[in-house]
Motif scaffolding. Structure first.
Motif, mmCIF file in Angstrom:
data_model
loop_
_atom_site.group_PDB
_atom_site.id
_atom_site.type_symbol
_atom_site.label_atom_id
_atom_site.label_comp_id
_atom_site.label_asym_id
_atom_site.label_seq_id
_atom_site.Cartn_x
_atom_site.Cartn_y
_atom_site.Cartn_z
ATOM 1 N N LYS A 169 -26.373 -3.901 41.158
ATOM 2 C CA LYS A 169 -26.436 -2.928 42.251
ATOM 3 C C LYS A 169 -25.771 -1.615 41.848
ATOM 4 C CE LYS A 169 -28.658 -4.528 45.802
ATOM 5 N NZ LYS A 169 -28.115 -5.594 46.672
ATOM 6 N N LEU A 170 -24.611 -1.722 41.207
ATOM 7 C CA LEU A 170 -23.896 -0.504 40.809
ATOM 8 C C LEU A 170 -24.726 0.293 39.808
ATOM 9 C CD1 LEU A 170 -20.244 -1.872 40.497
ATOM 10 C CD2 LEU A 170 -21.145 -0.349 42.274
ATOM 11 N N GLU A 171 -25.399 -0.409 38.920
ATOM 12 C CA GLU A 171 -26.233 0.287 37.937
ATOM 13 C C GLU A 171 -27.314 1.119 38.627
ATOM 14 O OE1 GLU A 171 -28.674 -2.191 35.365
ATOM 15 O OE2 GLU A 171 -28.596 -0.636 33.814
ATOM 16 N N LYS A 172 -27.938 0.536 39.641
ATOM 17 C CA LYS A 172 -28.988 1.278 40.374
ATOM 18 C C LYS A 172 -28.426 2.541 41.004
ATOM 19 C CE LYS A 172 -32.098 -2.513 41.207
ATOM 20 N NZ LYS A 172 -31.930 -3.805 41.880
ATOM 21 N N ARG A 173 -27.264 2.392 41.648
ATOM 22 C CA ARG A 173 -26.614 3.532 42.284
ATOM 23 C C ARG A 173 -26.250 4.596 41.250
ATOM 24 N NH1 ARG A 173 -21.466 1.676 45.632
ATOM 25 N NH2 ARG A 173 -22.609 -0.114 46.470
ATOM 26 N N ASN A 174 -25.682 4.134 40.113
ATOM 27 C CA ASN A 174 -25.250 5.072 39.075
ATOM 28 C C ASN A 174 -26.442 5.813 38.473
ATOM 29 O OD1 ASN A 174 -22.516 4.483 39.323
ATOM 30 N ND2 ASN A 174 -22.619 2.771 37.869
ATOM 31 N N LEU A 175 -27.541 5.096 38.313
ATOM 32 C CA LEU A 175 -28.753 5.700 37.751
ATOM 33 C C LEU A 175 -29.264 6.797 38.677
ATOM 34 C CD1 LEU A 175 -30.729 5.356 35.400
ATOM 35 C CD2 LEU A 175 -32.079 3.816 36.831
ATOM 36 N N LYS A 176 -29.286 6.505 39.953
ATOM 37 C CA LYS A 176 -29.729 7.489 40.955
ATOM 38 C C LYS A 176 -28.855 8.740 40.896
ATOM 39 C CE LYS A 176 -31.690 8.257 45.245
ATOM 40 N NZ LYS A 176 -31.363 7.809 46.608
ATOM 41 N N LYS A 177 -27.519 8.532 40.838
ATOM 42 C CA LYS A 177 -26.592 9.674 40.794
ATOM 43 C C LYS A 177 -26.845 10.504 39.535
ATOM 44 C CE LYS A 177 -22.748 7.262 41.033
ATOM 45 N NZ LYS A 177 -21.383 6.731 41.172
ATOM 46 N N ALA A 178 -26.970 9.820 38.405
ATOM 47 C CA ALA A 178 -27.164 10.530 37.130
ATOM 48 C C ALA A 178 -28.489 11.288 37.142
ATOM 49 C CB ALA A 178 -27.118 9.530 35.978
ATOM 50 N N GLU A 179 -29.546 10.647 37.644
ATOM 51 C CA GLU A 179 -30.865 11.304 37.660
ATOM 52 C C GLU A 179 -30.850 12.576 38.509
ATOM 53 O OE1 GLU A 179 -33.844 7.500 36.825
ATOM 54 O OE2 GLU A 179 -33.454 8.138 38.906
ATOM 55 N N LEU A 180 -30.221 12.487 39.660
ATOM 56 C CA LEU A 180 -30.137 13.661 40.540
ATOM 57 C C LEU A 180 -29.451 14.822 39.834
ATOM 58 C CD1 LEU A 180 -29.049 12.143 43.997
ATOM 59 C CD2 LEU A 180 -31.121 13.502 43.547
ATOM 60 N N LEU A 181 -28.319 14.528 39.195
ATOM 61 C CA LEU A 181 -27.522 15.594 38.585
ATOM 62 C C LEU A 181 -28.213 16.172 37.348
ATOM 63 C CD1 LEU A 181 -25.026 17.307 38.668
ATOM 64 C CD2 LEU A 181 -23.718 15.420 37.691
ATOM 65 N N TYR A 182 -28.757 15.281 36.498
ATOM 66 C CA TYR A 182 -29.458 15.790 35.310
ATOM 67 C C TYR A 182 -30.703 16.580 35.717
ATOM 68 C CZ TYR A 182 -26.530 13.221 31.964
ATOM 69 O OH TYR A 182 -25.485 12.780 31.191
ATOM 70 N N ALA A 183 -31.367 16.152 36.776
ATOM 71 C CA ALA A 183 -32.561 16.877 37.238
ATOM 72 C C ALA A 183 -32.187 18.309 37.616
ATOM 73 C CB ALA A 183 -33.194 16.153 38.420
ATOM 74 N N GLU A 184 -31.052 18.472 38.271
ATOM 75 C CA GLU A 184 -30.619 19.820 38.660
ATOM 76 C C GLU A 184 -30.257 20.656 37.429
ATOM 77 O OE1 GLU A 184 -30.881 21.463 41.295
ATOM 78 O OE2 GLU A 184 -29.626 23.206 40.850
ATOM 79 N N ILE A 185 -29.572 20.021 36.466
ATOM 80 C CA ILE A 185 -29.211 20.737 35.231
ATOM 81 C C ILE A 185 -30.480 21.233 34.525
ATOM 82 C CG2 ILE A 185 -28.262 20.410 32.899
ATOM 83 C CD1 ILE A 185 -26.194 18.471 34.222
ATOM 84 N N ASP A 186 -31.505 20.374 34.503
ATOM 85 C CA ASP A 186 -32.744 20.744 33.807
ATOM 86 C C ASP A 186 -33.553 21.786 34.591
ATOM 87 O OD1 ASP A 186 -32.115 19.025 31.771
ATOM 88 O OD2 ASP A 186 -33.280 17.347 32.562
ATOM 89 N N ARG A 187 -33.486 21.725 35.913
ATOM 90 C CA ARG A 187 -34.262 22.645 36.754
ATOM 91 C C ARG A 187 -33.612 24.029 36.823
ATOM 92 N NH1 ARG A 187 -34.036 25.355 40.870
ATOM 93 N NH2 ARG A 187 -31.890 24.727 41.296
ATOM 94 N N ASN A 188 -32.268 24.037 36.942
ATOM 95 C CA ASN A 188 -31.529 25.275 37.211
ATOM 96 C C ASN A 188 -31.347 26.060 35.906
ATOM 97 O OD1 ASN A 188 -29.420 27.130 37.800
ATOM 98 N ND2 ASN A 188 -28.773 25.831 39.518
ATOM 99 N N SER A 189 -31.921 27.236 35.838
ATOM 100 C CA SER A 189 -31.949 27.979 34.570
ATOM 101 C C SER A 189 -30.579 28.539 34.180
ATOM 102 C CB SER A 189 -32.968 29.107 34.646
ATOM 103 O OG SER A 189 -32.578 29.992 35.687
ATOM 104 N N PHE A 190 -29.590 28.413 35.043
ATOM 105 C CA PHE A 190 -28.247 28.900 34.693
ATOM 106 C C PHE A 190 -27.433 27.871 33.908
ATOM 107 C CE2 PHE A 190 -29.569 31.813 37.895
ATOM 108 C CZ PHE A 190 -28.956 33.008 37.553
ATOM 109 N N PHE A 191 -27.960 26.629 33.820
ATOM 110 C CA PHE A 191 -27.192 25.549 33.181
ATOM 111 C C PHE A 191 -27.957 24.905 32.032
ATOM 112 C CE2 PHE A 191 -25.584 25.867 37.519
ATOM 113 C CZ PHE A 191 -24.223 25.901 37.302
ATOM 114 N N ASN A 192 -27.201 24.355 31.089
ATOM 115 C CA ASN A 192 -27.766 23.598 29.974
ATOM 116 C C ASN A 192 -27.096 22.240 29.846
ATOM 117 O OD1 ASN A 192 -29.733 25.087 28.597
ATOM 118 N ND2 ASN A 192 -28.124 26.456 27.770
ATOM 119 N N GLY A 193 -27.868 21.203 29.675
ATOM 120 C CA GLY A 193 -27.256 19.903 29.354
ATOM 121 C C GLY A 193 -26.747 19.924 27.925
ATOM 122 N N PHE A 194 -25.616 19.279 27.677
ATOM 123 C CA PHE A 194 -25.066 19.282 26.312
ATOM 124 C C PHE A 194 -25.671 18.179 25.449
ATOM 125 C CE2 PHE A 194 -21.943 17.596 23.250
ATOM 126 C CZ PHE A 194 -21.837 18.701 22.416
#
Lengths: 355, 355
Positions: free
Chosen positions: B257-282
């Protein structure tokens, strides 16, 4: 209802310390976060670590004398190894006053030659042996200032020219001593200092970096000094609670005042042991510990009767260690004199019942 | 007001765990004594230790498979030394994925020959290197499953015939993996497991007692196993709080269950990093950590603006490590999705302001 806690360790801590430690787990000083969920590199925790080490040097009157105080994990048992790793080049001397000395000797033997120059093993460690014959050609002399299990304690310390090292786990901050006689001393926190999980080491810095072996990072005193005890994440709760207790020690008037209180408590209890014909003190009178009072019943068959009495009086933690049997009342700094009186009262009730 | 705590460690723990840990410092389970002032040999603490190690083996599905779980002090950093002390006879292989691997390699070199068979140093550790060429004639292969500083994480693990050892400090219990692939894994508690001050080690017992060197007591896994992690006084607060957190993990439905929750959190945040042109994933996309999300601003000159926004939104602990710069959002088990949404909102506010 709160118990009279005579536990040998982990052991009683002041009520104020427990209350503030408990609060900090919910929130530290109104910062909106728990003590245990902030970075150890945060300004809040760095200031906790700095204050704790500074207070240690102040309480021991070792400021500006070339000493450093560090906090390490692993208990006094890891210090048995670390002292030897950092300081034993060829030969060291140990005085054997019981279980903890024996363990220290065992670890040191892995790294060099060990002379056991004195021992009280012949009488099940019920005394502190003489300290003649301290050789000069040793890397250091190691002693255990208070022997928790057997209830013995050094009243004076050897004058010796080689560095003097002491395990002070069970009597640090309980009495005024000249700490500058020691080149290194250490103490697991869980008696007079704080909760289990952190060990204080105070070192004269000039002692270090003299052995020829390579010392692993986490066993190297110099690495801890260089990193202000933050080589890796320190045990933040144990360090903070230790700081609370160091503040408490100063608020009580320092170790001078605590020593007077501890002496009074010890005298009352030993007086009853000596007066009451149903009990015997275990340690030799001259070497009696003011921290751990060991005594036995003259008639072991009556132990159930006595146990019932102290249990009914809300006393906890006075069963003796298996190496000695009988009873051990640990009467550390935070134990109130009221608890001593309750115990004495139990001993007198028992006497009346059986007369 | 409670902060949104993205600290990399010590880090956020569940509110219920903090509340129960705080209570235990005042009084443990109505026994009339604090958790931190009772003997570790008391029936209360023995039961805490037994439950904690049993729950670890249950959560990792390693019951009855020849594994033991022990609790040790000293952090993962001491494990860098202990793994080598106990298991390195002649030669071991390490994969270098950053700061913590480098430290592990340094300690192992004190005890034997070390092959660094793979490294991502060439790109400041922003990826997990290939794992071909694993030799067969080594005592073990050592990896770091999640790299807190750089934000990379193994998605699969090497199939290798020599024993596989892993430092899992920053992603243990965050995802379902086949723990039986590992012969030994360890984790400092202060991320997903509990407070700083205790380290979990899980070992396949058949691995031990094979090296020829004498191992000091406090560095010897066999001594801890034999003494049920009570070789000396364990860090009682850290062990108990870890137990509370292990109970919490099961109460949430376990690591699936925790893995599912963690995956959702990570996907949301990485999606914003990739979408938002002011930020870069390292980190390289394929190796992105689901625990530590590292990202930088395209224009470092705007950092004051962005910092103001997240500070005003009660966010804490997202400054990047100096080795990477920029930002690092650590999104461990206990971090609620609400905190992710607040951070994403800050990134979007910042985008609007600067468009």
């Amino acid at each position: 209802m709160k118990k009279h806690n005579f536990s040998a360790g982990p052991s009683i801590l002041p009520k104020e310390v427990l209350e503030d430690a408990s609060k900090s787990v919910l929130e530290l000083d109104n910062i909106g976060l728990s003590l245990i969920e902030i970075s150890h590199r945060s300004k809040e925790f760095i200031s906790i670590m700095e204050e704790a080490t500074a207070r240690v040097l102040k309480i021991t009157e070792l400021q500006n004398k070339g000493y450093k105080a560090i906090f390490v994990q692993g208990g006094a048992s890891l210090q048995f190894l670390m002292t030897a790793y950092n300081l034993l080049e060829t030969k060291a001397a140990y005085i054997n006053t019981g279980t903890w000395s024996v363990k220290a000797i065992k670890e040191a033997k892995l790294l060099g030659s060990v002379l056991e120059i004195s021992s009280s093993q012949d009488k099940n460690y019920n005394y502190i042996p003489e300290m003649n014959n301290i050789p000069n050609d040793i890397d250091y002399l190691h002693i255990t200032t208070n022997n928790t299990i057997f209830g013995t304690q050094y009243k004076s310390f050897p004058d010796c020219s080689p560095p003097l090292i002491a395990d002070m786990s069970s009597d640090i901050f309980s009495r005024k001593i000249d700490f500058s006689k020691f080149d290194l001393f250490y103490a697991g926190a869980q008696k007079n200092m704080g909760p289990a999980g952190v060990t204080l080491v105070v070192i004269k810095e000039s002692l270090l970096n003299k052995v020829s072996r390579k010392i692993p990072t986490m066993l190297n005193y110099s690495s801890y000094i260089k990193a202000d005890s933050m080589l890796n994440t320190p045990p933040v709760f144990a360090v903070y609670t230790t700081l609370l207790n160091l503040r408490w020690i100063e608020s009580q008037g320092g170790i001078n005042k605590l020593e007077k209180r501890n002496l009074k408590k010890a005298e009352l209890l030993y007086a009853e042991i000596d007066r009451n014909s149903f009990f015997n003190g275990f340690a030799e009178v001259k070497d009696r510990s003011h921290m751990n009072v060991t005594f036995t019943l003259n008639n072991e068959n009556l132990s159930d009767d006595f146990n019932k009495i102290w249990e009914n009086n809300n006393i906890s933690g006075i069963k003796g260690h298996r190496s000695v049997g009988g009873y051990r009342a640990s009467i550390y700094n935070a134990l109130p004199i009221e608890s001593i009186n309750v115990l004495i009262n139990c001993m007198q009730q028992f006497e009346k019942l059986n007369k």
